[in-house]
Scaffold this active site. Structure first.
Site, PDB file in Angstrom:
ATOM      1  N   ARG A 112       0.802  -1.226   0.000  1.00  7.42           N
ATOM      2  CA  ARG A 112       0.000   0.000   0.000  1.00  7.42           C
ATOM      3  C   ARG A 112       0.843   1.289   0.000  1.00  7.42           C
ATOM      4  O   ARG A 112       0.799   2.074   0.954  1.00  7.42           O
ATOM      5  CB  ARG A 112      -0.983  -0.006   1.180  1.00  7.42           C
ATOM      6  CG  ARG A 112      -1.897  -1.220   1.149  1.00  7.42           C
ATOM      7  CD  ARG A 112      -2.880  -1.226   2.279  1.00  7.42           C
ATOM      8  NE  ARG A 112      -3.986  -0.314   2.056  1.00  7.42           N
ATOM      9  CZ  ARG A 112      -4.952  -0.088   2.948  1.00  7.42           C
ATOM     10  NH1 ARG A 112      -4.932  -0.697   4.106  1.00  7.42           N
ATOM     11  NH2 ARG A 112      -5.933   0.760   2.684  1.00  7.42           N
ATOM     12  N   PRO A 113       1.595   1.523  -1.076  1.00  5.65           N
ATOM     13  CA  PRO A 113       2.377   2.761  -1.150  1.00  5.65           C
ATOM     14  C   PRO A 113       1.486   3.998  -1.282  1.00  5.65           C
ATOM     15  O   PRO A 113       0.273   3.884  -1.501  1.00  5.65           O
ATOM     16  CB  PRO A 113       3.224   2.580  -2.417  1.00  5.65           C
ATOM     17  CG  PRO A 113       2.538   1.527  -3.209  1.00  5.65           C
ATOM     18  CD  PRO A 113       1.714   0.692  -2.275  1.00  5.65           C
ATOM     19  N   VAL A 114       2.093   5.178  -1.149  1.00  4.27           N
ATOM     20  CA  VAL A 114       1.319   6.434  -1.276  1.00  4.27           C
ATOM     21  C   VAL A 114       1.897   7.313  -2.384  1.00  4.27           C
ATOM     22  O   VAL A 114       1.702   8.524  -2.399  1.00  4.27           O
ATOM     23  CB  VAL A 114       1.273   7.215   0.065  1.00  4.27           C
ATOM     24  CG1 VAL A 114       0.368   6.529   1.065  1.00  4.27           C
ATOM     25  CG2 VAL A 114       2.669   7.431   0.639  1.00  4.27           C
ATOM     26  N   ASP A 115       2.601   6.688  -3.329  1.00  3.94           N
ATOM     27  CA  ASP A 115       3.244   7.460  -4.402  1.00  3.94           C
ATOM     28  C   ASP A 115       2.253   8.299  -5.210  1.00  3.94           C
ATOM     29  O   ASP A 115       2.552   9.436  -5.590  1.00  3.94           O
ATOM     30  CB  ASP A 115       4.053   6.526  -5.326  1.00  3.94           C
ATOM     31  CG  ASP A 115       3.212   5.356  -5.847  1.00  3.94           C
ATOM     32  OD1 ASP A 115       2.357   4.853  -5.096  1.00  3.94           O
ATOM     33  OD2 ASP A 115       3.406   4.961  -7.009  1.00  3.94           O
ATOM     34  N   ASP A 297     -13.283  -5.102  -0.344  1.00  4.57           N
ATOM     35  CA  ASP A 297     -13.632  -5.153   1.079  1.00  4.57           C
ATOM     36  C   ASP A 297     -14.743  -6.167   1.382  1.00  4.57           C
ATOM     37  O   ASP A 297     -15.112  -6.350   2.548  1.00  4.57           O
ATOM     38  CB  ASP A 297     -14.054  -3.767   1.582  1.00  4.57           C
ATOM     39  CG  ASP A 297     -12.872  -2.822   1.697  1.00  4.57           C
ATOM     40  OD1 ASP A 297     -11.725  -3.284   1.577  1.00  4.57           O
ATOM     41  OD2 ASP A 297     -13.090  -1.609   1.901  1.00  4.57           O
ATOM     42  N   ARG A 389     -12.290  -2.189  14.739  1.00  2.00           N
ATOM     43  CA  ARG A 389     -11.842  -1.056  13.919  1.00  2.00           C
ATOM     44  C   ARG A 389     -12.933  -0.624  12.944  1.00  2.00           C
ATOM     45  O   ARG A 389     -13.006   0.541  12.578  1.00  2.00           O
ATOM     46  CB  ARG A 389     -10.590  -1.449  13.131  1.00  2.00           C
ATOM     47  CG  ARG A 389      -9.386  -1.669  14.004  1.00  2.00           C
ATOM     48  CD  ARG A 389      -8.150  -1.836  13.188  1.00  2.00           C
ATOM     49  NE  ARG A 389      -7.923  -0.651  12.356  1.00  2.00           N
ATOM     50  CZ  ARG A 389      -6.877  -0.484  11.583  1.00  2.00           C
ATOM     51  NH1 ARG A 389      -5.946  -1.401  11.534  1.00  2.00           N
ATOM     52  NH2 ARG A 389      -6.753   0.609  10.850  1.00  2.00           N
TER      53      ARG A 389
HETATM   54  C1  EPZ Z   1      -9.395   2.361   0.528  1.00  4.41           C
HETATM   55  O1  EPZ Z   1      -8.012   2.112   0.729  1.00  4.41           O
HETATM   56  C2  EPZ Z   1     -10.118   1.763   1.713  1.00  4.41           C
HETATM   57  N1  EPZ Z   1      -9.645   2.389   2.943  1.00  4.41           N
HETATM   58  C3  EPZ Z   1      -9.871   0.266   1.759  1.00  4.41           C
HETATM   59  O2  EPZ Z   1     -10.635  -0.276   2.833  1.00  4.41           O
HETATM   60  C4  EPZ Z   1     -10.339  -0.354   0.451  1.00  4.41           C
HETATM   61  O3  EPZ Z   1     -10.020  -1.728   0.463  1.00  4.41           O
HETATM   62  C5  EPZ Z   1      -9.638   0.314  -0.732  1.00  4.41           C
HETATM   63  O4  EPZ Z   1      -9.860   1.763  -0.671  1.00  4.41           O
HETATM   64  C6  EPZ Z   1     -10.113  -0.169  -2.078  1.00  4.41           C
HETATM   65  O5  EPZ Z   1     -11.497  -0.003  -2.189  1.00  4.41           O
HETATM   66  C7  EPZ Z   1     -10.122   3.557   3.330  1.00  4.41           C
HETATM   67  O6  EPZ Z   1     -10.943   4.183   2.675  1.00  4.41           O
HETATM   68  C8  EPZ Z   1      -9.660   4.087   4.643  1.00  4.41           C
HETATM   69  P1  EPZ Z   1      -6.509   2.373  -2.928  1.00  4.41           P
HETATM   70  P2  EPZ Z   1      -6.944   2.875  -0.160  1.00  4.41           P
HETATM   71  O7  EPZ Z   1      -5.633   3.568  -2.895  1.00  4.41           O
HETATM   72  O8  EPZ Z   1      -7.448   4.207  -0.498  1.00  4.41           O
HETATM   73  C9  EPZ Z   1      -2.328   0.850  -4.708  1.00  4.41           C
HETATM   74  C10 EPZ Z   1     -10.991  -1.549   4.790  1.00  4.41           C
HETATM   75  O9  EPZ Z   1     -10.951  -2.773   5.072  1.00  4.41           O
HETATM   76  N2  EPZ Z   1      -1.792   2.207  -4.501  1.00  4.41           N
HETATM   77  O10 EPZ Z   1      -7.723   2.415  -3.783  1.00  4.41           O
HETATM   78  O11 EPZ Z   1      -5.649   2.768   0.546  1.00  4.41           O
HETATM   79  C11 EPZ Z   1      -2.667   0.130  -3.419  1.00  4.41           C
HETATM   80  O12 EPZ Z   1      -1.519  -0.449  -2.833  1.00  4.41           O
HETATM   81  C12 EPZ Z   1      -9.928  -0.911   3.932  1.00  4.41           C
HETATM   82  O13 EPZ Z   1     -11.868  -0.793   5.223  1.00  4.41           O
HETATM   83  C13 EPZ Z   1      -0.520   2.524  -4.954  1.00  4.41           C
HETATM   84  O14 EPZ Z   1       0.201   1.688  -5.517  1.00  4.41           O
HETATM   85  O15 EPZ Z   1      -6.928   1.951  -1.456  1.00  4.41           O
HETATM   86  C14 EPZ Z   1      -3.685  -0.869  -3.878  1.00  4.41           C
HETATM   87  O16 EPZ Z   1      -3.036  -1.995  -4.409  1.00  4.41           O
HETATM   88  C15 EPZ Z   1      -8.809  -1.838   3.562  1.00  4.41           C
HETATM   89  N3  EPZ Z   1      -0.070   3.810  -4.761  1.00  4.41           N
HETATM   90  C16 EPZ Z   1      -4.417  -0.121  -4.992  1.00  4.41           C
HETATM   91  O17 EPZ Z   1      -3.555   0.944  -5.374  1.00  4.41           O
HETATM   92  C17 EPZ Z   1      -0.825   4.756  -4.157  1.00  4.41           C
HETATM   93  O18 EPZ Z   1      -0.346   5.901  -3.995  1.00  4.41           O
HETATM   94  C18 EPZ Z   1      -5.764   0.482  -4.595  1.00  4.41           C
HETATM   95  O19 EPZ Z   1      -5.630   1.119  -3.339  1.00  4.41           O
HETATM   96  C19 EPZ Z   1      -2.110   4.436  -3.716  1.00  4.41           C
HETATM   97  C20 EPZ Z   1      -2.577   3.146  -3.908  1.00  4.41           C
END
Ligand code: EPZ
Length: 412
Positions: A112-115, A297, A389
């Site tokens: 879960r990176p934040v790039d 989810d 949580r």
């Molecule tokens: C949100 O996470 C939710 N969390 C997650 O719910 C949910 O599973 C997810 O969206 C997908 O629907 C919250 O809203 C607090 P993403 P988020 O950015 O925003 C990759 C739960 O159980 N990525 O859509 O972190 C990432 O690693 C949680 O309630 C990058 O590579 O999810 C993943 O593989 C768990 N770089 C994909 O994208 C980035 O900068 C999608 O993640 C950001 C994401």
């Protein structure tokens, strides 16, 4: 299971709405707030930044006033425990021009990176340095609007970029934006505070920056994941359960899959009714996708359902790289699941049996509860702090419909 279950406000919406309070010069009042470990934790972080938070224990109304932001630093201890706290970076940057926020790090379901978040802020003119595990961001003359095309869909990056862009100079266009209902909820709340956001709910969101935001009173959207979880629990156990306040529109992909599995789904004025009268469940293949696809989810919960269906189903996880930790635990309850890469082959079995199991993350832990409800005998789920949580009064809500669940010891 038989009865009705009221659905709470959405955790994943509430957390971002709470972060939005940092942008508002007047109070932001959120109603239908879910009382959860994660939302309470976010409240503590906001307080440490100078936000006045009035949220009595057990209440569904939370009043936040960020009149004076006294700190723009979110330390490791407050970010590592819950990734959504990272979402204060954008609002702080937009409101006070600088922020230092710990990198969140990985978690049980993936790296879960934040790039994508950081690239969006850089495109808006922020200077970003990463030092000793902290993101130090500055835009001392304010952020400026930008055209951002996300390489893939990210819920968090879309919300975070939107939170920053509302106070930027000029127009921001977000392309390949996430379309999850929580994005719409955030946009509606921000617009009520004076923001100018259009196109939410579609892959192209346009934000016209404004100099400041006021406050508002906003009702947190109903939790589609909680509703979906109880729908699956009702389907697994059979019976007739009304999910009060659940929004069918947000749950289209799940409803399709439930119907294919032989479950009856009726949309009523008060919510969604789930019925199964004893006909066996049928195996259905599922692949997780960004909204409106099948939500990651609900993948673990659906796997628990397929574990007792007739036939073999394939469940493919496309969003997170390590989100099958519930599979071996379900196997401890008698399921027949083989994981190969990002696919799980679930061969339905006639019955599960009770055992000791271990929760690994929020949605995984509730999938074990669902499996335990259909298993013969008693199951003990350990590490239930994961459940707290994201599920409000879980044992009480399921208990209303006949489930027998007791909590032992401290959940923390
Ligand atoms: C949100 O996470 C939710 N969390 C997650 O719910 C949910 O599973 C997810 O969206 C997908 O629907 C919250 O809203 C607090 P993403 P988020 O950015 O925003 C990759 C739960 O159980 N990525 O859509 O972190 C990432 O690693 C949680 O309630 C990058 O590579 O999810 C993943 O593989 C768990 N770089 C994909 O994208 C980035 O900068 C999608 O993640 C950001 C994401």
């Amino acid at each position: 299971m038989k009865g009705s279950i009221p659905i709470s406000g959405a955790k994943n919406s509430a957390l971002k709405l709470m972060a939005a309070s940092l942008l508002c010069e007047q109070p932001l009042v959120l109603t239908n707030m879910p009382n959860l470990a994660d939302t309470r934790f976010m409240a503590r972080l906001l307080q440490s930044l100078g936000v006045t938070v009035e949220w009595p224990t057990g209440e569904a109304l939370c009043r936040m006033h960020a009149e004076n932001i006294t700190s723009s630093m979110a330390p490791y201890d407050l970010v590592r425990k819950m990734r959504a706290t990272f979402n204060v970076l954008g609002p702080l940057l937009a409101r006070v021009g600088h922020a230092t926020v710990s990198l969140p790090g990985g978690c049980a379901i993936g790296a879960r990176p934040v790039d994508l978040h950081l690239k969006a802020f850089e495109a808006m003119g922020a200077d970003i340095v990463i030092e000793e595990g902290y993101v130090k961001a500055a835009a001392l003359r304010g952020l400026k609007g930008a055209h951002i095309n996300f390489p893939f869909v990210s819920v968090g990056a879309t919300e975070h970029a939107m939170l920053a862009a509302v106070l930027a100079h000029g127009e921001t266009i977000l392309e390949n934006a996430a379309c999850e209902p929580e994005i719409g909820d955030l946009a509606i709340c921000l617009n009520a505070c004076g923001a100018k956001i259009k196109g939410y709910g579609t892959p192209v969101i346009t934000i016209q920056g404004v100099p400041k935001l006021t406050g508002t009173r906003h009702d947190v959207i109903s939790d589609r994941i909680e509703a979906g979880t109880f729908a699956i629990a009702a389907a697994a156990t059979g019976g007739n359960v009304l999910l009060e306040g659940a929004r069918a529109h947000d749950l289209g992909a799940l409803i399709d899959c439930l119907q294919k599995a032989g479950v009856m789904v009726d949309v009523e004025a008060k919510g969604i009714r789930i019925r199964r009268d004893g006909d066996p469940l049928q195996a259905v293949d599922v692949e997780t996708r960004p909204h409106p696809g099948f939500p990651t989810d609900l993948q673990a919960q659906f796997m628990a359902l397929m574990a007792v269906a007739e036939g073999t189903s394939t469940i493919k996880e496309n969003i997170f790289e390590n989100r099958f930790m519930h599979a071996p635990e379900l196997n401890r309850l008698g399921a027949d699941i083989t994981v190969r890469g990002n696919e799980a082959i679930v061969r339905g079995v006639p019955r599960l049996h009770g055992a000791q199991v271990m929760a690994t993350d929020l949605r995984a832990s509730v999938s074990l509860v669902i499996a335990a409800l259909v298993a013969e005998g008693e199951t003990t789920v350990n590490r239930i702090y994961h459940l707290d949580r994201g599920f409000e009064r879980l044992e009480e809500k399921l208990g209303r419909c006949g489930a027998k669940i007791t909590r032992q010891g401290d959940s923390a």
